[in-house]
Design an enzyme around this catalytic site. Structure first.
Site, short mmCIF file in Angstrom:
data_model
loop_
_atom_site.label_atom_id
_atom_site.label_comp_id
_atom_site.label_asym_id
_atom_site.label_seq_id
_atom_site.Cartn_x
_atom_site.Cartn_y
_atom_site.Cartn_z
N ASP A 199 4.68 -3.44 -4.60
CA ASP A 199 3.30 -2.99 -4.39
C ASP A 199 2.70 -2.52 -5.71
OD1 ASP A 199 1.16 -2.20 -2.46
OD2 ASP A 199 1.59 -0.21 -3.26
N HIS A 329 -2.38 -6.89 4.88
CA HIS A 329 -2.68 -5.58 5.44
C HIS A 329 -3.85 -4.87 4.76
CE1 HIS A 329 -0.09 -5.03 1.99
NE2 HIS A 329 -0.46 -3.77 1.93
#
Length: 559
Positions: A199, A329
Site C-alpha cells: 500500500d 476499494h
C-alpha cells in the site's frame, strides 16, 4: 525460482469487511471468504487479493494497523486464516496479502513507545519535528483535508501523517525499521502466502518531503512541495526484493500513485529487480479537473483514456508488466463512472471489461465488478463512513461555505464507500451479506443486481466475465503480443489490435450511448474474421462497415 505465473493469472480483490458475514455481527469475516471460494473459482480467477485483515482501530478501515502479524478479531482467528489458505490450495487458488508499509496506527506498540520515550529506538521509526512560532513545521495538507503534522503533548513535537491523524508515517531512512518490516513480510510468506500488495508505495521515500523545518517559511507558497516516488524508493525496493521477495516464488505488486509509464518501467523492468507490477492512477484521474482534487469531477474524454492506456501498453511492451484494473476499494464503481448505470448498465459493464482485459497485463477484478454493481444513491452524509469522505464534506461545507448539494454530488460520484457497500449475493435481506445489521448500508438495488440472479441469467454481466476470462486464457499468447491502437482520434470507438504467432485479435468498443460506425482498416479481410466475444445478441457479420450500438463491444480473431 520465480516462473512468472502471475502473468497468466486473473486476480479477484476482496474487501473482507464487506464480502460475507457468517456470525451476524454485520462485518465480513474469513469464514465468509471461505464460504465463497467456489464462486471465485467458477468465475475463472486464479488469485485472491485480500485487503488488510490485521488488528486495527479502523480509523481508515484496516489501513491503520496495530499488529502486522495477527488477525483482527472481527475477521476471525489465525486458525481461520490457515483454513482459508488450505481451502484456497485445495481449489488451485493463490492468496495475496495487502501490506501497509507507509505508516502504522498511532495505537501500534512502536508508536506508543515512541511518543512516550524520545530515547526509544522506535522514536526513529517515525518522523518528529519541533514546531515554529506559527505552528506546525510546514503547512502541508494531506489528502484527508488536514495538516500532515500532529502535535504530540508528551514530548512537545509534531509527528508526520500523510494520511489520517491516527496513521503515523514510518521513517524508511532508518535501516533498523526497514529490517523490522522485512521480518513482518517474511512472517506471512513463510506461512505460504503467494504474494504481497504494498500500500502507498509511492510515499515511502520521504527525505525530500522534509526540508529543515526552519526553511518552511520560504516554502509556504506551495502548500504541497513534496512529490511522490521519492529519490530513494528504488533503493528500498531493490533491498526489499533481495531481503524478501527473491527468496520466494511469489507475486509482488505496489500502489505507486501518479507514476508515469517511464517511471513504471523502472519499478517493474526485469533488469531493475524491484516489483512484478504496480498500480498507477493515471487512467483513474481522467475524470477530475486538472490541478484539483479528485472530488472535482469532469466528463471523461475518450482520447485521454486511449492515450494513457496505450502509453502504458507500449512503454511496458517488452519489459515490465501492467496491472489492468478499473475498480478497487478506493475507487467508485466503474459502470457508474465511465459507463451507464441505467438503461445500458449491463452493456456498458461488459464493454468496459472487454476493453481492458484484452490488453497485456494482469487483470484485477474487484468484488461486485463482475456483477455490474453500481455506486450507492446515498444522498445524506450520515450514510457515509469513509474518513476521507466525511472530512471533505465538513471542510467544504462548514469551513469553505460550499453549497451542500454540490458537495454531495461530488461524494455521490467519487466516495470510496461506493466500493465498500456490502457484496450483493442475492435478493434476500441485506443482499445475503449478513443476518445482522451491516456496518455500511446495502445498495438498495440489490434485489435486481446480485450474484444469484446473475448466475441464472445467460445474458448477465457475470456470465460475460466468465466467457471473457476463458477467452483471455485461450488466447494468452496473442494478448501478450504486440499492441497497436487504431482510430486514435475517433470520439466514440476504442479500437486496438493484438498480434502474435500469425494470429491477430481486434478489440472494438463503443464507449458512448450513441451509435457509432466502424470501418475495417485497410488490409483487413472482414469476411474471414471470427467473432469471439460480443455483449449484444445478433452481433451480425463482420461487414466492411459495422454500426455499433450503444456501449457495444466485439472482439474478432483474424488469421
Amino acid at each position: 525460482m520465480a516462473n512468472d505465473w502471475w502473468k497468466d493469472a486473473v486476480v479477484y480483490q476482496i474487501y473482507p469487511r464487506s464480502f460475507q458475514d457468517t456470525n451476524g455481527d454485520g462485518i465480513g469475516d474469513l469464514r465468509g471468504v471461505i464460504a465463497r471460494l467456489d464462486y471465485i473459482k467458477e468465475l475463472g480467477a486464479d488469485v485472491i487479493w485480500i485487503c488488510p485483515i490485521y488488528p486495527s482501530p479502523n480509523v481508515d478501515n484496516g489501513y491503520d494497523v496495530t499488529d502486522h502479524q495477527a488477525i483482527m478479531k472481527s475477521y476471525g482467528t489465525m486458525e481461520d486464516f490457515h483454513d482459508l489458505l488450505t481451502e484456497c490450495r485445495s481449489r488451485g487458488l493463490k492468496l495475496v496479502m495487502d501490506f501497509v508499509l507507509n505508516h502504522t496506527s498511532t495505537e501500534h506498540p512502536w508508536f506508543k513507545e515512541a511518543e512516550m520515550n524520545p530515547n526509544s529506538k522506535y522514536r526513529k521509526y517515525y518522523f518528529w519535528r519541533p514546531g515554529t512560532a506559527d505552528g506546525p513545521p510546514t503547512d502541508w495538507v494531506s489528502d484527508y483535508g488536514q495538516s500532515v503534522w500532529q502535535y504530540e503533548e508528551h514530548t512537545g513535537e509534531y509527528y508526520l501523517h500523510m494520511n489520517a491523524v491516527k496513521q503515523a508515517d514510518l521513517n524508511w531512512e532508518n535501516p533498523e525499521m526497514r529490517q523490522s518490516v522485512y521480518e513482518m513480510m517474511r512472517f506471512w510468506l513463510d506461512k505460504g502466502v503467494d504474494g504481497l500488495r504494498i500500500d502507498q508505495l509511492h510515499l515511502l521515500s520521504k527525505k525530500e518531503y522534509l526540508p529543515p523545518y526552519e526553511d518552511y517559511i520560504a516554502r509556504r507558497a506551495d502548500p504541497k512541495p513534496f512529490r511522490p516516488n521519492g529519490a530513494r524508493i528504488h533503493d528500498y525496493l531493490k533491498e526489499m526484493t533481495k531481503e524478501v521477495f527473491s527468496k520466494y516464488d511469489v507475486m509482488s505488486v505496489g500502489e505507486a500513485g501518479s507514476v508515469t509509464p517511464e517511471e513504471g518501467l523502472v519499478y517493474t523492468g526485469t533488469d531493475e529487480h524491484e516489483l512484478n507490477m504496480i498500480f498507477h492512477f493515471q487512467h483513474m484521474e481522467l475524470d477530475q479537473k486538472p490541478g484539483q482534487e479528485h472530488w472535482d469531477v469532469k466528463p471523461l474524454e475518450l482520447s485521454d483514456l486511449k492515450k494513457v492506456l496505450t502509453d502504458w501498453q507500449k512503454k511496458l511492451e517488452h519489459q515490465g508488466w501492467n496491472t489492468l484494473y478499473w475498480c478497487n476499494h478506493d475507487q467508485p464503481r466503474i459502470v457508474s463512472r465511465f459507463g451507464d448505470e441505467g438503461k445500458y448498465r449491463k452493456a456498458s459493464a461488459k464493454m468496459l471489461a472487454a476493453l481492458l482485459y484484452f490488453m497485456k497485463g494482469t487483470p484485477y477484478i474487484y468484488q461486485g465488478e463482475e456483477l455490474g454493481m453500481t455506486n450507492a444513491p446515498f444522498d445524506r452524509i450520515e450514510d457515509y463512513q469513509d474518513i476521507q469522505t466525511v472530512n471533505m464534506y465538513h471542510k467544504r461545507v462548514f469551513e469553505m461555505g460550499r453549497d451542500r448539494e454540490e458537495v454531495m454530488a461530488s461524494i455521490m460520484a467519487k466516495s470510496r464507500d461506493h466500493a465498500r457497500t456490502p457484496m450483493q449475493w442475492d435478493g434476500s435481506r441485506n443482499a445475503g451479506f449478513t443476518e445482522g445489521e451491516p456496518w455500511l448500508k446495502v445498495n438498495p438495488n440489490y434485489k435486481t443486481i446480485n450474484a444469484a440472479e446473475a448466475e441464472n441469467d445467460p445474458d448477465s454481466v457475470l456470465n460475460f466475465y466468465k466467457k471473457l476470462i476463458r477467452l483471455r486464457k485461450q488466447y494468452a499468447d496473442v494478448i501478450k503480443g504486440s499492441y497497436t491502437l487504431l482510430l486514435p482520434d475517433d470520439p466514440q470507438l476504442f479500437v486496438y489490435e493484438r498480434q502474435a504467432n500469425g494470429q491477430k485479435l481486434i478489440s472494438i468498443s463503443n464507449v458512448s450511448k450513441e451509435e457509432a460506425a466502424f470501418y475495417w482498416p485497410d488490409g483487413s479481410e472482414p469476411g474471414s474474421a471470427k467473432l469471439l466475444l460480443s455483449n449484444y445478441e445478433n452481433a451480425g457479420s463482420a461487414d466492411s462497415c459495422i454500426t455499433f450500438r450503444p456501449y457495444e463491444t466485439r472482439v474478432y480473431l483474424l488469421a
